[in-house]
Write a protein that holds these residues in place. Structure first.
Motif, short mmCIF file in Angstrom:
data_model
loop_
_atom_site.label_atom_id
_atom_site.label_comp_id
_atom_site.label_asym_id
_atom_site.label_seq_id
_atom_site.Cartn_x
_atom_site.Cartn_y
_atom_site.Cartn_z
N ARG A 35 0.85 -1.21 0.00
CA ARG A 35 0.00 0.00 0.00
C ARG A 35 0.88 1.25 0.00
NH1 ARG A 35 -3.18 -0.20 4.84
NH2 ARG A 35 -1.31 0.61 5.80
N GLU A 36 1.91 1.25 0.82
CA GLU A 36 2.82 2.40 0.87
C GLU A 36 3.50 2.61 -0.48
OE1 GLU A 36 4.29 5.76 2.33
OE2 GLU A 36 2.94 4.47 3.46
N ARG A 37 3.93 1.51 -1.11
CA ARG A 37 4.56 1.64 -2.42
C ARG A 37 3.58 2.19 -3.45
NH1 ARG A 37 6.78 -3.47 -5.80
NH2 ARG A 37 4.61 -4.04 -5.49
N ALA A 38 2.33 1.74 -3.40
CA ALA A 38 1.33 2.24 -4.34
C ALA A 38 1.12 3.74 -4.17
CB ALA A 38 0.02 1.48 -4.16
N TRP A 39 1.03 4.19 -2.92
CA TRP A 39 0.87 5.64 -2.68
C TRP A 39 2.13 6.41 -3.07
CZ3 TRP A 39 -3.34 8.05 -2.83
CH2 TRP A 39 -4.52 7.50 -2.34
N ASP A 40 3.30 5.82 -2.83
CA ASP A 40 4.54 6.48 -3.28
C ASP A 40 4.54 6.64 -4.79
OD1 ASP A 40 5.68 6.87 -0.79
OD2 ASP A 40 7.04 5.14 -0.92
N GLY A 41 4.00 5.66 -5.49
CA GLY A 41 3.90 5.76 -6.95
C GLY A 41 3.02 6.92 -7.38
N ILE A 42 1.86 7.05 -6.73
CA ILE A 42 0.96 8.18 -7.04
C ILE A 42 1.64 9.50 -6.71
CG2 ILE A 42 -1.18 9.34 -6.31
CD1 ILE A 42 -1.77 6.97 -8.07
N ASP A 43 2.30 9.56 -5.56
CA ASP A 43 3.01 10.78 -5.17
C ASP A 43 4.13 11.11 -6.15
OD1 ASP A 43 1.34 11.00 -2.96
OD2 ASP A 43 2.79 10.15 -1.56
N LEU A 44 4.83 10.10 -6.62
CA LEU A 44 5.90 10.32 -7.60
C LEU A 44 5.33 10.85 -8.91
CD1 LEU A 44 8.90 10.11 -8.30
CD2 LEU A 44 8.49 7.72 -8.95
N LEU A 45 4.21 10.31 -9.33
CA LEU A 45 3.57 10.79 -10.55
C LEU A 45 3.16 12.26 -10.42
CD1 LEU A 45 2.51 9.84 -13.35
CD2 LEU A 45 0.35 9.30 -12.21
N SER A 46 2.59 12.60 -9.28
CA SER A 46 2.18 13.98 -9.03
C SER A 46 3.39 14.91 -8.97
CB SER A 46 1.40 14.04 -7.71
OG SER A 46 1.08 15.36 -7.38
N LEU A 47 4.44 14.47 -8.28
CA LEU A 47 5.67 15.27 -8.18
C LEU A 47 6.28 15.48 -9.56
CD1 LEU A 47 7.86 16.59 -6.32
CD2 LEU A 47 9.04 14.38 -6.46
N ALA A 48 6.33 14.42 -10.35
CA ALA A 48 6.92 14.51 -11.69
C ALA A 48 6.13 15.49 -12.55
CB ALA A 48 6.96 13.14 -12.35
N TYR A 49 4.81 15.45 -12.46
CA TYR A 49 3.99 16.41 -13.20
C TYR A 49 4.32 17.83 -12.75
CZ TYR A 49 0.16 19.17 -14.91
OH TYR A 49 -0.56 20.16 -15.51
N SER A 50 4.31 18.05 -11.45
CA SER A 50 4.57 19.39 -10.91
C SER A 50 5.95 19.90 -11.27
CB SER A 50 4.41 19.39 -9.39
OG SER A 50 3.08 19.08 -9.04
N ALA A 51 6.92 18.99 -11.34
CA ALA A 51 8.31 19.36 -11.63
C ALA A 51 8.54 19.65 -13.11
CB ALA A 51 9.25 18.26 -11.17
N GLY A 52 7.60 19.25 -13.96
CA GLY A 52 7.75 19.55 -15.37
C GLY A 52 8.22 18.40 -16.24
N HIS A 53 8.14 17.18 -15.73
CA HIS A 53 8.50 16.03 -16.57
C HIS A 53 7.57 15.99 -17.79
CE1 HIS A 53 11.49 13.67 -14.25
NE2 HIS A 53 11.01 14.38 -13.24
N ALA A 54 8.09 15.49 -18.88
CA ALA A 54 7.31 15.38 -20.11
C ALA A 54 6.13 14.44 -19.89
CB ALA A 54 8.19 14.87 -21.24
#
Length: 104
Positions: A61-80
């Motif tokens: 569960r923690e890994r799944a939420w880390d994945g969502i958080d990483l996706l959100s962070l990447a979007y906010s940071a400007g990843h393609a």
């Protein structure tokens, strides 16, 4: 997912309140957590047999939420968007694996 250098980050970030230092720290922490869970799940069967089932549920569960958080962070940071799209199936797999342990 490749880490953006500071120049690219500053040029492409979508969230102006996100600093490069926070981006680096957060991304590293999320990736480290994801890696730790993956390594734990790859332990030999005789080791995994002694792990309480609720530990698998909590870790996945923690890994799944880390994945969502990483996706959100990447979007906010400007990843393609192609990078975000490429990450999505992996995150979905994290959630599917979590549901296997959540049902147990």
């Amino acid at each position: 997912m490749q880490t953006l250098n500071e120049y690219t980050f500053l040029a492409r970030r979508r969230e102006p309140l996100l600093s490069y230092a926070i981006y680096l720290e957060s991304k590293h922490g999320m990736e480290e957590g994801i890696g730790m869970v993956a390594a734990g799940l790859l332990q030999p069967a005789e080791v995994l047999r002694d792990v309480p089932p609720e530990n698998f549920m909590t870790a996945t569960r923690e890994r799944a939420w880390d994945g969502i958080d990483l996706l959100s962070l990447a979007y906010s940071a400007g990843h393609a968007t192609a990078d975000l799209r490429a990450l999505y199936p992996t995150i979905l797999e994290y959630w599917e694996e979590f549901t296997n342990y959540d049902r147990a």
